[in-house]
Design a protein around this motif. Structure first.
Motif, short mmCIF file in Angstrom:
data_model
loop_
_atom_site.label_atom_id
_atom_site.label_comp_id
_atom_site.label_asym_id
_atom_site.label_seq_id
_atom_site.Cartn_x
_atom_site.Cartn_y
_atom_site.Cartn_z
N LYS A 141 -7.78 -19.32 -6.33
CA LYS A 141 -7.89 -20.52 -6.79
C LYS A 141 -6.40 -21.29 -7.18
CE LYS A 141 -12.57 -20.56 -8.23
NZ LYS A 141 -13.46 -20.22 -9.61
N ALA B 234 -5.30 -22.63 -4.34
CA ALA B 234 -5.93 -23.63 -3.91
C ALA B 234 -5.47 -25.08 -4.53
CB ALA B 234 -7.42 -23.42 -3.94
N ASP C 102 -17.65 -31.88 -3.45
CA ASP C 102 -17.21 -31.37 -4.71
C ASP C 102 -16.63 -30.09 -4.49
OD1 ASP C 102 -18.51 -33.21 -6.24
OD2 ASP C 102 -20.59 -32.30 -6.05
N PRO C 103 -15.65 -29.82 -5.28
CA PRO C 103 -15.31 -30.22 -6.77
C PRO C 103 -14.16 -31.57 -6.43
CG PRO C 103 -14.21 -28.16 -6.42
CD PRO C 103 -15.06 -28.53 -5.31
N LYS C 104 -14.55 -32.48 -7.23
CA LYS C 104 -13.60 -33.59 -7.03
C LYS C 104 -13.24 -34.10 -8.52
CE LYS C 104 -17.49 -36.41 -6.23
NZ LYS C 104 -18.11 -37.05 -5.17
N TRP D 8 -8.91 -30.45 -12.15
CA TRP D 8 -9.30 -30.02 -10.85
C TRP D 8 -9.49 -28.23 -10.95
CZ3 TRP D 8 -6.62 -29.12 -5.66
CH2 TRP D 8 -7.44 -28.78 -4.86
N LEU E 196 -12.74 -25.96 -10.01
CA LEU E 196 -12.85 -25.07 -8.82
C LEU E 196 -13.64 -23.81 -8.97
CD1 LEU E 196 -9.25 -24.88 -6.98
CD2 LEU E 196 -11.43 -25.44 -6.06
N PHE F 150 -2.24 -22.63 1.63
CA PHE F 150 -2.82 -23.22 0.38
C PHE F 150 -3.77 -24.35 0.99
CE2 PHE F 150 1.69 -23.09 -1.93
CZ PHE F 150 1.51 -21.83 -2.25
N ASP F 151 -3.56 -25.06 1.91
CA ASP F 151 -4.41 -26.10 2.19
C ASP F 151 -5.69 -25.45 2.77
OD1 ASP F 151 -2.86 -27.95 1.76
OD2 ASP F 151 -2.24 -28.51 3.80
N ILE G 279 -6.86 -22.40 1.99
CA ILE G 279 -7.55 -21.59 1.00
C ILE G 279 -8.37 -22.59 0.14
CG2 ILE G 279 -7.20 -20.34 -1.33
CD1 ILE G 279 -4.67 -19.20 -0.10
N LYS G 280 -7.65 -23.82 -0.13
CA LYS G 280 -8.64 -25.03 -0.73
C LYS G 280 -9.62 -25.44 -0.05
CE LYS G 280 -8.40 -28.87 0.14
NZ LYS G 280 -7.37 -29.99 -0.10
N LEU G 281 -9.62 -25.39 1.22
CA LEU G 281 -10.70 -25.65 1.99
C LEU G 281 -11.74 -24.71 1.91
CD1 LEU G 281 -8.94 -27.53 5.14
CD2 LEU G 281 -10.49 -28.66 3.42
N PHE H 236 -12.67 -23.36 -0.36
CA PHE H 236 -13.29 -23.57 -1.77
C PHE H 236 -14.34 -24.87 -1.76
CE2 PHE H 236 -10.27 -20.55 -3.64
CZ PHE H 236 -11.01 -19.73 -4.29
N LYS H 237 -14.11 -25.68 -0.70
CA LYS H 237 -14.85 -26.92 -0.80
C LYS H 237 -16.40 -26.64 -0.01
CE LYS H 237 -13.08 -30.74 -1.51
NZ LYS H 237 -12.90 -31.46 -2.71
N ARG H 238 -17.10 -27.76 -0.31
CA ARG H 238 -18.50 -27.80 0.36
C ARG H 238 -18.38 -28.33 1.80
NH1 ARG H 238 -21.95 -31.10 -2.99
NH2 ARG H 238 -22.82 -31.72 -0.84
#
Lengths: 145, 323, 367, 166
Positions: free
Chosen positions: A8, A11, A83-85, A141, A145, B51-52, B54-56, B58-60
């Motif tokens: 995280k 992220a 989400d999350p936003k 944010w 997460l 990073f992008d 990994i971030k994606l 965590f998203k829905r």
């Protein structure tokens, strides 16, 4: 758990921005474009990237006093952001309605319609102030997460 | 059995799979960093694409109500898997040679078309009008660039095949081995039209400016990718990172494989691919504007196609003259 | 050219109201046949904030600031025209120095506004490096505004009876330094837009409007000048100190997107010259009339050349602090109709470029 | 300019990026940002409240005196208040660090209190405002100003009238 937390932490280094223009006078929008794109401020250093589609966004920046006409469109677009936003209100208009407060055509303050997290007052705020607001939004944010 | 395990390893670990993925993402990161420098900015850190991604994760992933869900979700998966396999088909001169059964240029060409088709499917399945425009543009662009690449590959195959005594070869391993002995095709005047045509092909295939027309952000918002979010979007990013490795690796194998073996060859190959990425992709991408789809189509029918035909003719004539 | 039989029939795509290529919410329904545009329906009203209503709730002094917030890109022209109308009613002549300072504020805004527009043109053609370069050059103008006026967009330079800011020797020197930095950059940008293939390919012959069509729809500003109409309020009906300054008017013939961009770039270069002349000739004396002047009952019309073209204000007062009616006609309103001509034979890819080429100020038009 | 020149220039010069947010940002002296209020200097004319176009400034009569509030969530930073303030009690500073989290939204206020005082002459309760002294001839000395300040508006008028006759 710590591994997930570590991930995280990585992220949050990739916050993608999306802007919703709620009927603003352009001032904040131009400053957002300036902040986003030009070498001088370069938010890409923070991993930020402006995206064309609300579905790719993490941090949504709302400008303008949210006119009645644009309200529905703005809400629709807002719901498309996964989400999350985190929501940032840029400029005094979305925060309180600013100079247009008493108008019949304005729905501000926007926190009646959207869960706002960070406010960046200014008319328009300087790019540095916007970056400061985005930095605050990134911190929020991370918790979501 | 061992050959099957070797193939599996090639697809999943090296040179496909993990290795290609990490390399592809690193290339994308370098591309963004250097592009930023050329534009006078600091730019993101080199590992930003990780990073992008990994971030994606965590998203829905949201599926639009109008979309056909199966196709919508399958498209990025199929595209990524196709690229994963094709990464295992690219030989690294002196380090890795694909299985002769697998290492066929024609198979690779088919696989290279898959991401484009997946993008088209994604665009039409998302149910958005921009996706549909993206679909039609991707289709037009593919029609434009698929012709030249087949001819380029044929020219390279003929050049190698004729020298080796048979009519044409589609084995990349053989093409690489031939060049390791006889020198790069890049320096072979007969192959110059093919090199030039390839130089037009790869930006179109990789979807970078001036040929990023199907995904033009300011025109059709990101076209087929418009409705994607979360892990599905991440898979598309993976696909495009792998594609960069495959296309540039193909270019290296076709025209400039190194004549070394061992670790030196591997390092050399890495240097080659990074240089190609920075000079061929990054510098091009930041120094040009986008073409309109009709301009691009006419452009492709004119230059790369002519050059590709010329290259086949040149190879055939050279062979005829020699014999 | 269509690749998919499904798309070969006419289909309708919505652009906006929230679209990344549009700076402001604007809603188009575009009928397309493949990639060709066959019809455009512009649906307005998304930025309507009821500013005209608000002007009748605020005092004259407050209205100077309110009109500035109508639009941030021409944020100096609105209050300037408003105070000009008020001064006509009250019969006020502003001090000489104030007249020059008004020109300075207006021209600085023009430089920033035009550079922003041509930068966005590069962005829309996908030429990111040029976009960033032009925006970076524009930062010089932005810094100038922030240092001299205190804000990057809204200058707050106007008040009834003069201006609110003053230039001392230090500021003047700073401004001249900034202009020296700006000028060679602008010249090189002009050269780039003249010669760069990527820009020319996407803008020459795109969004053409002929001179007679431009006259028919009443185009103003750079759009009119790019179509061969020699009309500039600064020359035709000089206000502030423009009668004492040399104002060149660039006119081009083709009426396409490229000509409009070039007219804007030439105007930037001319504005820099005007600014230099202003700073050189700046007379001394008061910058405003001191107190808040009373505005008697009356009616007046004033006009000025905003970055986008002719801006007209109508003001009716009844002797009270609050005006009875304020009405304005913005340049984008006139240029808006020209879009119908420009979209003829356009491709989907050109839509954003054409819309941007009239430099539409939706927030002015819809208030 | 051709793109190769630009490449070369950008690479040679290095990034044009400001260090902010990893370092201090440049702030011009005249930047119009946060409003500050000095109750000591306020004349109590409430002109700023009247000219404020956004209605961000409010004066309220309280038992302790008169309060001044400027809401930064409404203020449009136009500087009209500073421009018209006769005693320069309202000023616009160049502190632009106004970004805040939603929880602090209603704390973005510049607050000031003009306290009540007892008139030294008549003993009436009146506001401790700064007297308007700019147009008086001959100019008041400092002791005269402080004497004037200690009085209620009525006694101030009386004081000034007696001064003129003397």
């Amino acid at each position: 758990m710590t591994f997930i937390n570590k991930l995280k932490d990585f992220a949050v280094k990739s916050p993608w921005l999306y802007r919703i223009n709620g009927g603003s006078c352009n001032g904040c929008d131009v400053e957002l474009a300036t902040t986003a794109c030009i070498p001088r401020y370069d938010v890409e250093r923070l991993g930020c990237q402006y995206c064309g589609s609300p579905r790719h966004a993490d941090i949504v920046l709302i400008t303008g006093p949210l006119t009645r006409r644009v309200l529905d469109a703005a809400r629709r677009v807002y719901d498309e952001i996964p989400d999350p936003k985190v929501t940032v209100a840029v400029g005094v208009c979305p925060i309180s309605g600013g100079i247009f407060r008493e108008s019949y055509a304005v729905c501000a303050p926007i926190d009646q319609y959207f869960p706002v997290d960070v406010n960046v007052p200014g008319c328009p705020p300087r790019p540095q102030a916007i970056i400061e607001g985005v930095a605050k939004a990134i911190a929020i944010w991370r918790q979501r997460l | 059995m061992t050959s099957q395990i070797a193939t599996l390893l090639a697809v999943l670990l090296f040179p496909g799979g993990l290795f290609a993925l990490v390399l592809g993402l690193a290339l994308k990161g370098a591309d963004r960093r250097v592009a930023a420098r050329l534009q006078g900015r600091v730019g993101p850190p080199l590992i930003q694409p990780f990073f992008d991604l990994i971030k994606l994760g965590f998203k829905r992933t949201m599926v639009p109500t109008e979309a056909s869900e199966t196709v919508f979700l399958a498209a990025p998966l199929v595209g990524s898997v196709a690229m994963l396999i094709s990464a295992a088909l690219i030989p690294i001169a002196g380090v890795y040679a694909p299985d002769t059964e697998l290492g066929n240029l024609l198979v690779l060409l088919y696989l290279l078309a898959v991401p484009g088709i997946c993008l088209m499917l994604a665009g039409s399945a998302s149910g958005s009008p921009y996706g549909a425009i993206g679909f039609s543009r991707e289709m037009a662009l593919m029609l434009a660039y698929e012709g030249p690449i087949v001819l380029i590959v044929a020219a390279v195959g003929m050049r190698t095949g004729m020298a080796e005594g048979h009519w044409v070869t589609f084995s990349l391993t053989e093409i690489v081995r031939y060049q390791q002995v006889h020198g790069w095709f890049l320096f072979d005047p007969i192959m110059w039209p093919a090199v030039a045509a390839f130089a037009f092909f790869y930006p179109a295939n990789l979807g970078i400016v001036p040929f990023d027309i199907p995904e033009a952000e300011t025109e059709v918002l990101e076209g087929p990718l418009l409705e994607y979010s979360g892990p599905a979007l991440g898979l598309f990013k993976v696909m495009s990172a792998l594609k960069a490795v495959v296309v540039l690796g193909l270019g290296i194998a076709l025209f400039l494989p190194l004549p070394f073996t061992g670790p030196l060859a591997f390092v050399g190959w890495l240097v080659e691919i990074v240089v190609l990425m920075l000079v061929g992709v990054t510098a091009l991408r930041v120094s040009a504007g986008r073409m309109r789809i009709d301009q691009a189509f006419v452009f492709f029918l004119k230059w790369p196609l002519l050059l590709a035909i010329a290259s086949v003719a040149a190879v055939a004539l050279a062979a005829g003259g020699a014999s | 050219m269509t690749a998919d039989p499904q798309l070969s029939k006419v289909s309708t795509i919505p652009v906006g109201p929230l679209h990344v290529a549009l700076e402001e919410p604007m809603y188009f329904r575009i009928d397309v046949d493949g990639e060709d545009v066959t019809g455009v329906d512009i649906n307005a009203g998304h930025v309507h904030r009821g500013v005209e209503y608000l002007t009748m709730k605020r005092t004259m002094t407050q209205n100077v600031v309110l009109t500035e917030r109508i639009c941030s890109l021409c944020s100096n022209s609105h209050p300037e025209t408003f105070v000009m109308a008020a001064e006509v009613i009250a019969g006020i002549t502003i001090p000489d120095r104030a007249a020059y300072l008004r020109v300075v504020a207006a021209e600085v805004k023009r430089v920033a506004s035009h550079l922003f527009n041509v930068a966005i043109l590069a962005h829309l053609t996908g030429y990111e490096m040029l976009f960033m370069h032009v925006m970076q050059v524009r930062e010089v103008a932005q810094d100038l505004k922030e240092t001299v006026f205190g804000n990057r967009m809204d200058l707050a330079a106007m008040c009834i009876g003069g201006v609110r800011y003053n230039l001392d020797a230090e500021m003047t020197a700073y401004m001249l330094g900034a202009l020296d930095k700006l000028e060679p950059e602008v010249q090189s940008i002009i050269k780039t837009y003249k010669t760069n293939g990527s820009i020319l390919r996407r803008t020459r012959g795109v969004g053409v409007i002929a001179k007679d069509e431009a006259i028919a729809v009443g185009c103003v500003g750079p759009v009119a000048r790019a179509a061969g109409i020699d009309y500039d309020v600064r020359v035709v009906a000089p206000y502030a100190a423009y009668d004492k300054l040399r104002v060149p008017v660039p006119v081009m013939k083709d009426g396409d997107v490229w000509s409009r961009a070039m007219v804007r770039l030439y105007e930037v270069a001319h504005s820099i010259q005007i600014l230099r002349e202003c700073l050189k000739d700046m007379p001394g004396g008061a910058i405003n009339l001191g107190e808040r002047p009373d505005i008697p009952a009356g009616r007046a019309v004033a006009k000025c050349e905003a970055p986008r073209g002719e801006l007209i204000y109508y003001l009716k007062t009844n002797g009270e602090e609050i005006p009875e009616r304020v009405k304005w006609r913005v340049p984008s309103f006139m240029n808006w109709d020209a879009l119908h001509f420009m979209f003829k034979g356009a491709k989907i890819a050109d839509i954003a470029i054409i819309v941007n080429s009239i430099d539409p100020c939706v927030s002015c038009t819809e208030r | 300019m051709n793109f190769l020149t630009l490449f070369a220039r950008n690479l040679w010069h290095g990034p044009y990026t400001d260090v902010f947010p990893f370092g201090p940002a440049t702030t011009p002296e005249h930047l119009r940002a946060r409003i500050t209020f000095d109750p000591k200097q306020c004349e109590g004319c409430r002109l700023c409240e009247k000219v404020c176009p956004a209605g961000a400034i409010r004066f309220t009569r309280t038992p302790g005196g008169m309060t001044f509030d400027c809401w930064h969530a409404t203020c449009v930073f136009c500087g009209t208040c500073e421009f018209y303030c006769p005693t320069k009690a309202v000023k616009q500073s160049n502190d632009w660090h106004l970004a805040h989290e939603q929880g602090e939204k209603y704390a973005q206020v510049e607050h000031g209190l003009i306290p009540n005082q007892i008139c030294v002459e008549c003993g009436a309760k009146a506001l401790d405002t700064s007297p308007a002294v700019s147009h008086i001839k001959p100019p008041l000395s400092e002791t005269e100003v402080s004497e004037l300040r200690a009085r209620c508006p009525k006694c101030r008028n009386k004081y000034l009238r007696s001064r003129k006759t003397s």
